[in-house]
Structures are given as C-alpha cells and as structure tokens.
Design a protein around this motif. Structure first.
Motif, mmCIF file in Angstrom:
data_model
loop_
_atom_site.group_PDB
_atom_site.id
_atom_site.type_symbol
_atom_site.label_atom_id
_atom_site.label_comp_id
_atom_site.label_asym_id
_atom_site.label_seq_id
_atom_site.Cartn_x
_atom_site.Cartn_y
_atom_site.Cartn_z
ATOM 1 N N LYS A 128 -84.524 77.883 -15.406
ATOM 2 C CA LYS A 128 -85.552 78.023 -14.390
ATOM 3 C C LYS A 128 -85.631 79.419 -13.777
ATOM 4 O O LYS A 128 -86.703 79.871 -13.421
ATOM 5 C CB LYS A 128 -85.329 76.998 -13.276
ATOM 6 C CG LYS A 128 -85.448 75.571 -13.761
ATOM 7 C CD LYS A 128 -85.144 74.592 -12.663
ATOM 8 C CE LYS A 128 -85.190 73.182 -13.226
ATOM 9 N NZ LYS A 128 -84.548 72.223 -12.384
ATOM 10 N N VAL A 129 -84.497 80.096 -13.618
ATOM 11 C CA VAL A 129 -84.483 81.401 -12.958
ATOM 12 C C VAL A 129 -84.991 82.469 -13.920
ATOM 13 O O VAL A 129 -84.502 82.594 -15.038
ATOM 14 C CB VAL A 129 -83.065 81.768 -12.460
ATOM 15 C CG1 VAL A 129 -83.048 83.147 -11.821
ATOM 16 C CG2 VAL A 129 -82.555 80.715 -11.476
ATOM 17 N N LYS A 130 -85.974 83.238 -13.451
ATOM 18 C CA LYS A 130 -86.592 84.259 -14.306
ATOM 19 C C LYS A 130 -86.275 85.690 -13.875
ATOM 20 O O LYS A 130 -86.313 86.602 -14.683
ATOM 21 C CB LYS A 130 -88.116 84.076 -14.333
ATOM 22 C CG LYS A 130 -88.554 82.722 -14.840
ATOM 23 C CD LYS A 130 -88.077 82.493 -16.252
ATOM 24 C CE LYS A 130 -88.452 81.121 -16.768
ATOM 25 N NZ LYS A 130 -87.671 80.695 -17.908
ATOM 26 N N GLU A 131 -85.985 85.873 -12.584
ATOM 27 C CA GLU A 131 -85.759 87.228 -12.067
ATOM 28 C C GLU A 131 -84.911 87.146 -10.807
ATOM 29 O O GLU A 131 -85.048 86.215 -10.019
ATOM 30 C CB GLU A 131 -87.106 87.879 -11.742
ATOM 31 C CG GLU A 131 -87.012 89.286 -11.235
ATOM 32 C CD GLU A 131 -88.390 89.875 -10.914
ATOM 33 O OE1 GLU A 131 -88.411 91.025 -10.468
ATOM 34 O OE2 GLU A 131 -89.417 89.198 -11.095
ATOM 35 N N ILE A 132 -84.048 88.148 -10.617
ATOM 36 C CA ILE A 132 -83.204 88.245 -9.420
ATOM 37 C C ILE A 132 -83.153 89.701 -8.987
ATOM 38 O O ILE A 132 -82.976 90.593 -9.820
ATOM 39 C CB ILE A 132 -81.768 87.738 -9.684
ATOM 40 C CG1 ILE A 132 -81.794 86.255 -10.063
ATOM 41 C CG2 ILE A 132 -80.868 87.970 -8.472
ATOM 42 C CD1 ILE A 132 -80.457 85.712 -10.544
ATOM 43 N N THR A 133 -83.324 89.932 -7.690
ATOM 44 C CA THR A 133 -83.087 91.263 -7.138
ATOM 45 C C THR A 133 -82.013 91.137 -6.067
ATOM 46 O O THR A 133 -81.868 90.089 -5.435
ATOM 47 C CB THR A 133 -84.355 91.886 -6.509
ATOM 48 O OG1 THR A 133 -84.735 91.132 -5.361
ATOM 49 C CG2 THR A 133 -85.492 91.954 -7.504
ATOM 50 N N ARG A 134 -81.268 92.204 -5.884
ATOM 51 C CA ARG A 134 -80.223 92.255 -4.861
ATOM 52 C C ARG A 134 -80.312 93.602 -4.169
ATOM 53 O O ARG A 134 -80.412 94.630 -4.834
ATOM 54 C CB ARG A 134 -78.831 92.090 -5.481
ATOM 55 C CG ARG A 134 -78.607 90.748 -6.149
ATOM 56 C CD ARG A 134 -77.276 90.736 -6.912
ATOM 57 N NE ARG A 134 -77.070 89.489 -7.612
ATOM 58 C CZ ARG A 134 -76.131 88.599 -7.306
ATOM 59 N NH1 ARG A 134 -75.291 88.829 -6.312
ATOM 60 N NH2 ARG A 134 -76.005 87.483 -7.999
#
Length: 167
Positions: A128-134
C-alpha cells in the motif's frame, strides 16, 4: 587486557569520527521523546520513542529506532538502517522496518542549520505504501521530525511527528 572468552575486559575507546560523517556529528547519540501519528486510514495515536545514531569509524551512521505505547510500554514499531552523507550535502539512507517494509531514500543535509530532508527512491515490500518523506531538524538540543506518507489511495500526507531530547 582480556576478560572471559577473549573479549576485552574494558569497553574499547570509541573509534575516531570519519570525516564523511563529521558534518552530521550533531545527530550522534541517543535521543528520547514522544510523538504522535495519524493518517486518513487509521486512528490517531501517541507514542514514546528512542533513536540511536552511532558510528564505527566508517563513513556511515548507523540508525536504530523503536517506539512504544505511552500508557503500557508495549512495543509498537522498530526500524534500523544506515545513513551515508556525502561531501556535496547529499545523503543516502536505507531503512528496514519491523513491518517488513524497506526504504531507500536520498536527500540533502544542511549541517549549519542542522536540517536533513529525505525522499524515498524506493519503498520495497509494501503493498500500500508508495512514497515516504522524512524531515529532521535539531534546534536547541531538541530533535524534531515529520514523516509524510502516500499510499495507493492517498496523496502524500503527514503521518508522524515527534520531539526528542538527547539523553
């Protein structure tokens, strides 16, 4: 001097800091604090957290994170990985989460203002997760961060934020 099993009887001195990680020296150490999370598809929650940034003398920072429920102390999430800062202000990060998800991130750091921005290049093993920013920032000996996430049904949105102090 050696102790039982051929191991040193005293803790070894820390290795010298590799010049490649010197700009991010401010991250090194153990940080603890609290955070909150939420997302359109889940209920909001609060948590306690510990982050550890360490080094072995190599041009890489080891990263370990764990969270637990504030009220009960029950473990919630854990992740670990490696941060590789480059002399040009760029940074490469790999993170493996306890959920089985893996992130390969690239970004930049501003050592003077103590800011690190990361953007996922690859999120592996995630249905389900397509993109992550931190985004990390240190101000007055407090480390704050914001994690944003996009899924197959949502755009990039805030997911986690926390404030930690060095211990």
């Amino acid at each position: 001097m050696e102790g039982a099993g051929g191991y040193p009887s005293a803790a070894p001195a820390p290795p010298p800091l590799h010049p490649a990680i010197a700009p991010l020296f401010f991250l090194l150490g153990k940080w603890r604090g609290q955070g909150e999370g939420g997302f359109p598809t889940i209920n909001s929650f609060a948590y306690a957290e510990e982050l550890l940034f360490s080094h072995s003398g190599k041009p890489v920072i080891a990263y370990n994170q764990k969270t637990w429920k504030l009220a009960s102390g029950e473990p919630m999430h854990a992740e670990s990985g490696y941060w590789r800062p480059k002399a040009d202000g760029s940074i490469e990060v790999v993170i493996a989460q306890s959920t089985g998800l893996v992130e390969v991130q690239k970004g930049s750091y501003d050592a003077e203002n103590k800011i690190i921005m990361l953007q996922s290049e690859l999120v592996g093993n995630a249905s389900k997760v397509k993109e992550i920013t931190r985004a990390f920032k240190v101000v007055n000996d407090e480390l704050s961060y914001v994690v944003q996430m996009a899924t197959n049904i949502t755009s990039l949105q805030p997911h986690l934020k926390a404030l930690l102090r060095k211990v």
